[in-house]
Motif scaffolding. Structure first.
Motif, PDB file in Angstrom:
ATOM      1  N   ASP A   1       1.867   9.335  -1.054  1.00 11.76           N
ATOM      2  CA  ASP A   1       0.529   8.915  -1.424  1.00 11.76           C
ATOM      3  C   ASP A   1       0.552   8.018  -2.655  1.00 11.76           C
ATOM      4  O   ASP A   1      -0.464   7.427  -3.011  1.00 11.76           O
ATOM      5  CB  ASP A   1      -0.357  10.134  -1.714  1.00 11.76           C
ATOM      6  CG  ASP A   1      -0.583  10.971  -0.456  1.00 11.76           C
ATOM      7  OD1 ASP A   1      -0.669  10.369   0.631  1.00 11.76           O
ATOM      8  OD2 ASP A   1      -0.683  12.202  -0.574  1.00 11.76           O
TER       9      ASP A   1
ATOM     10  N   VAL B   1       0.856  -1.192   0.000  1.00  9.95           N
ATOM     11  CA  VAL B   1       0.000   0.000   0.000  1.00  9.95           C
ATOM     12  C   VAL B   1       0.891   1.242   0.000  1.00  9.95           C
ATOM     13  O   VAL B   1       2.079   1.163   0.329  1.00  9.95           O
ATOM     14  CB  VAL B   1      -0.915   0.027   1.240  1.00  9.95           C
ATOM     15  CG1 VAL B   1      -1.825  -1.192   1.277  1.00  9.95           C
ATOM     16  CG2 VAL B   1      -0.100   0.129   2.518  1.00  9.95           C
TER      17      VAL B   1
ATOM     18  N   GLU C   1      -0.778   5.449   3.847  1.00  9.79           N
ATOM     19  CA  GLU C   1      -2.021   4.803   4.252  1.00  9.79           C
ATOM     20  C   GLU C   1      -1.915   4.051   5.575  1.00  9.79           C
ATOM     21  O   GLU C   1      -2.886   3.441   6.017  1.00  9.79           O
ATOM     22  CB  GLU C   1      -2.492   3.847   3.153  1.00  9.79           C
ATOM     23  CG  GLU C   1      -2.796   4.517   1.841  1.00  9.79           C
ATOM     24  CD  GLU C   1      -3.778   5.676   1.976  1.00  9.79           C
ATOM     25  OE1 GLU C   1      -4.751   5.551   2.767  1.00  9.79           O
ATOM     26  OE2 GLU C   1      -3.574   6.705   1.325  1.00  9.79           O
TER      27      GLU C   1
ATOM     28  N   ASP D   1      -4.525   5.314   7.761  1.00  8.97           N
ATOM     29  CA  ASP D   1      -5.906   5.177   7.314  1.00  8.97           C
ATOM     30  C   ASP D   1      -6.720   4.501   8.436  1.00  8.97           C
ATOM     31  O   ASP D   1      -6.296   3.485   8.992  1.00  8.97           O
ATOM     32  CB  ASP D   1      -5.950   4.330   6.044  1.00  8.97           C
ATOM     33  CG  ASP D   1      -7.360   4.173   5.514  1.00  8.97           C
ATOM     34  OD1 ASP D   1      -8.109   3.338   6.057  1.00  8.97           O
ATOM     35  OD2 ASP D   1      -7.713   4.879   4.545  1.00  8.97           O
TER      36      ASP D   1
ATOM     37  N   TYR E   1      -9.781  -3.660  -0.327  1.00 11.37           N
ATOM     38  CA  TYR E   1      -9.716  -2.232  -0.005  1.00 11.37           C
ATOM     39  C   TYR E   1      -8.744  -1.514  -0.940  1.00 11.37           C
ATOM     40  O   TYR E   1      -9.008  -0.401  -1.391  1.00 11.37           O
ATOM     41  CB  TYR E   1      -9.266  -2.076   1.447  1.00 11.37           C
ATOM     42  CG  TYR E   1      -9.450  -0.693   2.021  1.00 11.37           C
ATOM     43  CD1 TYR E   1     -10.728  -0.161   2.216  1.00 11.37           C
ATOM     44  CD2 TYR E   1      -8.350   0.085   2.400  1.00 11.37           C
ATOM     45  CE1 TYR E   1     -10.898   1.103   2.764  1.00 11.37           C
ATOM     46  CE2 TYR E   1      -8.511   1.341   2.944  1.00 11.37           C
ATOM     47  CZ  TYR E   1      -9.787   1.850   3.124  1.00 11.37           C
ATOM     48  OH  TYR E   1      -9.954   3.097   3.654  1.00 11.37           O
ATOM     49  N   LYS E   2      -7.651  -2.185  -1.252  1.00 11.57           N
ATOM     50  CA  LYS E   2      -6.659  -1.623  -2.171  1.00 11.57           C
ATOM     51  C   LYS E   2      -7.262  -1.452  -3.568  1.00 11.57           C
ATOM     52  O   LYS E   2      -7.086  -0.397  -4.209  1.00 11.57           O
ATOM     53  CB  LYS E   2      -5.433  -2.540  -2.232  1.00 11.57           C
ATOM     54  CG  LYS E   2      -4.369  -2.145  -3.239  1.00 11.57           C
ATOM     55  CD  LYS E   2      -3.237  -3.161  -3.216  1.00 11.57           C
ATOM     56  CE  LYS E   2      -2.169  -2.825  -4.249  1.00 11.57           C
ATOM     57  NZ  LYS E   2      -1.034  -3.786  -4.205  1.00 11.57           N
ATOM     58  N   ASN E   3      -7.971  -2.461  -4.040  1.00 14.52           N
ATOM     59  CA  ASN E   3      -8.600  -2.373  -5.363  1.00 14.52           C
ATOM     60  C   ASN E   3      -9.686  -1.314  -5.389  1.00 14.52           C
ATOM     61  O   ASN E   3      -9.858  -0.600  -6.390  1.00 14.52           O
ATOM     62  CB  ASN E   3      -9.186  -3.736  -5.747  1.00 14.52           C
ATOM     63  CG  ASN E   3      -8.120  -4.794  -5.946  1.00 14.52           C
ATOM     64  OD1 ASN E   3      -6.977  -4.470  -6.264  1.00 14.52           O
ATOM     65  ND2 ASN E   3      -8.488  -6.054  -5.749  1.00 14.52           N
ATOM     66  N   GLU E   4     -10.405  -1.212  -4.280  1.00 16.27           N
ATOM     67  CA  GLU E   4     -11.477  -0.214  -4.185  1.00 16.27           C
ATOM     68  C   GLU E   4     -10.934   1.202  -4.309  1.00 16.27           C
ATOM     69  O   GLU E   4     -11.566   2.071  -4.920  1.00 16.27           O
ATOM     70  CB  GLU E   4     -12.203  -0.399  -2.850  1.00 16.27           C
ATOM     71  CG  GLU E   4     -13.316   0.612  -2.583  1.00 16.27           C
ATOM     72  CD  GLU E   4     -13.909   0.438  -1.204  1.00 16.27           C
ATOM     73  OE1 GLU E   4     -14.397   1.449  -0.645  1.00 16.27           O
ATOM     74  OE2 GLU E   4     -13.861  -0.692  -0.677  1.00 16.27           O
ATOM     75  N   HIS E   5      -9.737   1.435  -3.756  1.00 16.65           N
ATOM     76  CA  HIS E   5      -9.143   2.766  -3.794  1.00 16.65           C
ATOM     77  C   HIS E   5      -8.242   2.967  -5.009  1.00 16.65           C
ATOM     78  O   HIS E   5      -7.686   4.061  -5.193  1.00 16.65           O
ATOM     79  CB  HIS E   5      -8.350   3.021  -2.513  1.00 16.65           C
ATOM     80  CG  HIS E   5      -9.209   3.319  -1.318  1.00 16.65           C
ATOM     81  ND1 HIS E   5      -9.974   2.349  -0.698  1.00 16.65           N
ATOM     82  CD2 HIS E   5      -9.445   4.482  -0.646  1.00 16.65           C
ATOM     83  CE1 HIS E   5     -10.640   2.900   0.325  1.00 16.65           C
ATOM     84  NE2 HIS E   5     -10.343   4.183   0.375  1.00 16.65           N
ATOM     85  N   GLY E   6      -8.075   1.932  -5.814  1.00 21.76           N
ATOM     86  CA  GLY E   6      -7.287   2.080  -7.034  1.00 21.76           C
ATOM     87  C   GLY E   6      -5.810   2.313  -6.785  1.00 21.76           C
ATOM     88  O   GLY E   6      -5.152   3.035  -7.551  1.00 21.76           O
ATOM     89  N   TRP E   7      -5.276   1.693  -5.727  1.00 22.40           N
ATOM     90  CA  TRP E   7      -3.842   1.871  -5.453  1.00 22.40           C
ATOM     91  C   TRP E   7      -3.037   0.972  -6.384  1.00 22.40           C
ATOM     92  O   TRP E   7      -2.993  -0.249  -6.223  1.00 22.40           O
ATOM     93  CB  TRP E   7      -3.531   1.515  -4.009  1.00 22.40           C
ATOM     94  CG  TRP E   7      -4.164   2.455  -3.019  1.00 22.40           C
ATOM     95  CD1 TRP E   7      -4.520   3.748  -3.215  1.00 22.40           C
ATOM     96  CD2 TRP E   7      -4.532   2.151  -1.671  1.00 22.40           C
ATOM     97  NE1 TRP E   7      -5.088   4.281  -2.093  1.00 22.40           N
ATOM     98  CE2 TRP E   7      -5.106   3.321  -1.111  1.00 22.40           C
ATOM     99  CE3 TRP E   7      -4.442   1.009  -0.887  1.00 22.40           C
ATOM    100  CZ2 TRP E   7      -5.579   3.379   0.183  1.00 22.40           C
ATOM    101  CZ3 TRP E   7      -4.913   1.062   0.421  1.00 22.40           C
ATOM    102  CH2 TRP E   7      -5.465   2.238   0.949  1.00 22.40           C
TER     103      TRP E   7
ATOM    104  N   TYR F   1      -9.304   2.604   8.449  1.00 26.21           N
ATOM    105  CA  TYR F   1      -9.645   1.209   8.178  1.00 26.21           C
ATOM    106  C   TYR F   1      -8.432   0.308   8.401  1.00 26.21           C
ATOM    107  O   TYR F   1      -8.551  -0.769   9.000  1.00 26.21           O
ATOM    108  CB  TYR F   1     -10.135   1.068   6.739  1.00 26.21           C
ATOM    109  CG  TYR F   1     -10.557  -0.343   6.370  1.00 26.21           C
ATOM    110  CD1 TYR F   1     -11.772  -0.864   6.825  1.00 26.21           C
ATOM    111  CD2 TYR F   1      -9.745  -1.150   5.583  1.00 26.21           C
ATOM    112  CE1 TYR F   1     -12.159  -2.153   6.501  1.00 26.21           C
ATOM    113  CE2 TYR F   1     -10.117  -2.447   5.254  1.00 26.21           C
ATOM    114  CZ  TYR F   1     -11.335  -2.940   5.712  1.00 26.21           C
ATOM    115  OH  TYR F   1     -11.707  -4.227   5.396  1.00 26.21           O
TER     116      TYR F   1
END
Length: 371
Positions: free
Chosen positions: A306, A41, A45, A48, A114-120, A50
């Motif tokens: 970031d 990540v 983060e 973060d 969560y990583k895929n959801e945020h497009g990292w 979460y």
């Protein structure tokens, strides 16, 4: 076996479970800042909400299980229940390690989503090189492991000097209640038993030391100089810990020839060896907490980013098994845990694994046949 020896063995044995559990519970907080439950990540983060909640939940679950096993172990020790103590040790240590790993996989799946959801995603796979006038710290020389030789010599000398005072039948193993259930005939070869054990352990510690010296170095793209320095300090500390810890165990093995001469009994010899093992465990945990995996805790204020500068998640199978045929490295820092692991895509690694297994089997067979 005297009551004091039995009580001491049970108490020392009971302490192993909380050490294992505490280390498992703390593991997510010891990892490199760009990794969360074996998922890469952006370094920023780590704060973060979460991510912090997942780490906290993991620590609470593993910590609660550790507390339960610890209380059960001490309760059995206080009641003099030897079978209970051993049962808690076996079930507790296996449960905490296997359960902790299983829980890590659950949270790894959550972090991946969560990583895929945020497009990292890494824009490019950045690599770094550290260039400077100041040398980066590194592991101490593997030659320090030669210190095992004088300890082995002293152990043999102690046995040789006291050989004449040994009984014809030497106690080799006893139950926790003090009943001796195996003897060995007094022959000159018995002098080599503790030396053989020291030699095998010394080779294991020396090999671990050698892997540190030849491991792939970690350097973070966002802070190459400071992270390389942190890793160097971590490698140096771990190598010193291996040398000192291995020697502590080797010196404790001198208790074996002393027990052969009846200067101490087998129970007392066992207590000394177990205390040495306990010191080894506590020392390893202390180094891990102070430095973190690959030195992640050395510089807590390294710059954060970031951006995701590098992403090698696809090479880490089940979060802990590294398989990258394009990486020439045989050894590298672990993804979840403190220490080093293997690149299982390299044929040489499998030769090392098979060779280690063969050596271990040969050692066990030699002990069984000779003694």
């Amino acid at each position: 076996m005297e009551g004091f020896d039995l009580t001491a063995i049970m108490l020392v044995t009971s302490l192993l479970v909380p050490i294992i559990g505490a280390f498992m519970a703390a593991t997510p907080y010891l990892m490199r800042r760009g990794e969360v439950f074996a998922v890469t990540v952006p370094t920023s983060e780590q704060n973060d909400p979460y991510v912090k909640a997942l780490k906290r939940r993991y620590a609470v679950v593993v910590g609660a299980a550790t507390a339960a096993f610890t209380l059960a172990g001490f309760a059995c020790a206080a009641a003099g229940n030897v079978d209970g103590v051993m049962g808690v040790l076996i079930v507790g240590s296996l449960g905490l390690t296997a359960g902790g790993y299983g829980l890590m996989l659950v949270y790894r799946a959550k972090m991946t989503a969560y990583k895929n959801e945020h497009g990292w995603e890494a824009d490019a796979q950045e690599s770094v090189a550290v260039v400077g006038e100041q040398p980066v710290p590194h592991a101490v020389s593997v030659k320090w492991n030669l210190l095992y030789l004088p300890v082995m010599l002293i152990t043999f000398a102690v046995g040789a000097i006291g050989y004449a005072h040994m009984p014809d039948q030497i106690p080799m193993h006893m139950d926790f209640d003090g009943t001796v259930n195996r003897y060995a005939e007094k022959t000159p070869i018995i002098l080599w038993m503790p030396v053989l054990i020291q030699a095998f352990m010394g080779l294991c510690f020396a090999f671990s030391h050698w892997t540190i010296a030849h491991s792939k170095k970690w350097a973070e793209p966002g802070a190459p100089a400071t992270s390389a320095l942190a890793y160097g300090l971590f490698a140096r500390a771990q190598s010193i810990y291996l040398v000192v810890g291995g020697l502590v165990i080797a010196v404790a093995m001198i208790a074996m020839p002393l027990s052969f001469m009846n200067l101490i009994n087998l129970g007392q010899a066992g207590v000394l060896v177990m205390i040495a093992a306990l010191v080894l465990c506590i020392g390893g945990m202390a180094v891990s907490v102070v430095y973190g995996q690959a030195g992640s805790r050395v510089f807590k204020r390294m710059q954060t980013s970031d951006r995701l500068l590098v992403d090698d998640d696809r090479y880490w199978k089940f979060g802990v098994f590294y398989f990258n045929p394009d990486d020439a490295s045989l050894f590298l820092p672990e993804r979840f845990g403190v220490g080093w692991t293997l690149n299982f895509a390299r044929p040489a690694v499998w030769a090392i694994v098979v060779g280690g297994l063969v050596l271990t089997v040969a050692f066990v067979v030699a002990v069984m046949v000779l003694f």
